[in-house]
Design an enzyme around this catalytic site. Sequence first.
Site, short mmCIF file in Angstrom:
data_model
loop_
_atom_site.label_atom_id
_atom_site.label_comp_id
_atom_site.label_asym_id
_atom_site.label_seq_id
_atom_site.Cartn_x
_atom_site.Cartn_y
_atom_site.Cartn_z
N LYS A 56 -35.08 16.71 1.61
CA LYS A 56 -35.77 15.78 0.87
C LYS A 56 -37.17 15.80 0.70
CE LYS A 56 -35.54 10.56 0.03
NZ LYS A 56 -35.09 9.31 0.28
N SER A 131 -32.58 6.56 -2.91
CA SER A 131 -33.54 7.41 -3.45
C SER A 131 -33.24 8.84 -3.30
CB SER A 131 -34.93 7.13 -2.94
OG SER A 131 -34.87 7.18 -1.41
N SER A 155 -30.60 4.55 1.00
CA SER A 155 -30.98 5.73 0.26
C SER A 155 -30.28 7.17 0.45
CB SER A 155 -32.33 6.13 0.15
OG SER A 155 -33.05 5.09 -0.77
N1 GLN Z 1 -32.93 1.28 -3.27
C1 GLN Z 1 -33.83 0.65 -2.06
C2 GLN Z 1 -35.24 0.59 -2.46
O1 GLN Z 1 -35.62 0.87 -3.64
C3 GLN Z 1 -33.41 1.57 -0.78
C4 GLN Z 1 -34.45 2.59 -0.82
C5 GLN Z 1 -34.33 3.46 0.33
O2 GLN Z 1 -33.51 3.40 1.16
N2 GLN Z 1 -35.23 4.55 0.36
O3 GLN Z 1 -35.96 -0.11 -1.77
#
Ligand code: GLN
Length: 451
Positions: A56, A131, A155
């Site tokens: 990532k 994400s 995410s």
């Molecule tokens: N979707 C969640 C957010 O927008 C989690 C994001 C994540 O786990 N990095 O914060």
Amino acid sequence: MITLKQALSLPKEEIVQIKKDLKRKIEEQKQLGAYVEQLIDSEISELGDGVPIAIKDNIQVDGWNITCSSKILQNYVAPYNATVIEKMLQNGLSAYGRCNMDEFAMGSSTESSYYGKTLNPFDPNRVPGGSSGGSAAAVGAKIAIAALGSDTGGSIRQPAAFCGCVGMKPTYGKISRYGLSAFSSSLDQIGPITQNVTDSAILYDILAGHDEKDSTSLNIAHDKVSNNLNPDKKLTIAVIQNYLEEASPEIRSKMLEAIKALEESGHKIVYKNMINSKYDVATYYIVATAEASANLSRYDGVRYGRRAEVNNLKDMYIKSRSEGFGDEVKRRILLGSFVLSSGYYDAYYIKAQKARHLIKDQFEAIFKEADLIFTPVTPTTAFEFGSKKDPLEMYLSDIYTIAVNLAGLPAISLPIGKDDQNLPIGGQLIAKILDEQTLFDGALSLERALK
Ligand code: GLN
């Protein structure tokens, strides 16, 4: 695609060939947008002879252009390896390809990336989740053997569910965050995205362990889980009744089939309720944005980040940040600064910390009677691009995953079937703090039962 377990037993020459084939497949599937940088020939030899793992875009790999898929970090070159990358190199793996993500890991669809969208490998009109959408799409499309993601509120688990792969978030502190660009430091964890549960356990074992470079790393010995996987152990598994009732019909029906399969494998099912997940969302978006507003202050055009063309200092800060960050990141910095500001600190931030405690207590109460908790990963299957216009609607994508981060627990998302449009559906198992062994045992049992 060859599994991680198989790849680890191959001689080095064969790995070199696998990397060449992988490079060709990645080029062929360029339209997917899973990787943000096309691989160059020299990388194949430069990256050593380890099994290739996709990374990532927020995990430091020495010499790579790591950008958190943000405009503000274009041209930044990582000067060192994250601890997870060092551990991979020591264990026969190598970093291979940078995966797309929501800007600074804020989002659930990978739509907020500076590089543009990543397509869902099962339907190009739908999001891969986020994400870590690029990492999950790469594994789901079979153009990565396995990948690393990061999980602050879901995410890893949510994109894994949308792309038909296995995503695991460890107990907070089990995997070093050294070299992971911080979003919300008390919630962030790196974890594996893989094709199956066994590979997840193998990669988790490689990544886990104490790291003195991370002050939040747990200083305890790591007992390997992958050597001791036991899918035959009989467990008590708590199903969250109210989550099951509110899930969409296709998700509920696959959850019910999975519960039946668990029962037939000899596990005992008990039914429990949890507080309305809207409180988890509220708590998370106060804690996460507060920490993000502090963590992202370093991107100011001086210490880190692209500098805007201006004539004076004040304008330089304002313009560098205004030009460099996208809308979602700005929204979170504003919200986080607000909840931390004097006059609102007690009303929002302190209140959220108290709510966080209650969420933790709620899990502890259930774990007095159960070894694992079983819930859906997401309220729906992968949604269409542009369908979540209101940010609050997007935030609801994580209603079943974020409480796990607030409580610091380990959890895994694995495929439990598909809907009538052939879109993958995930189920989530959650374990007690540091009980990754039971988590993987239960997940392997469920994976086998559904085959
Ligand atoms: N979707 C969640 C957010 O927008 C989690 C994001 C994540 O786990 N990095 O914060």
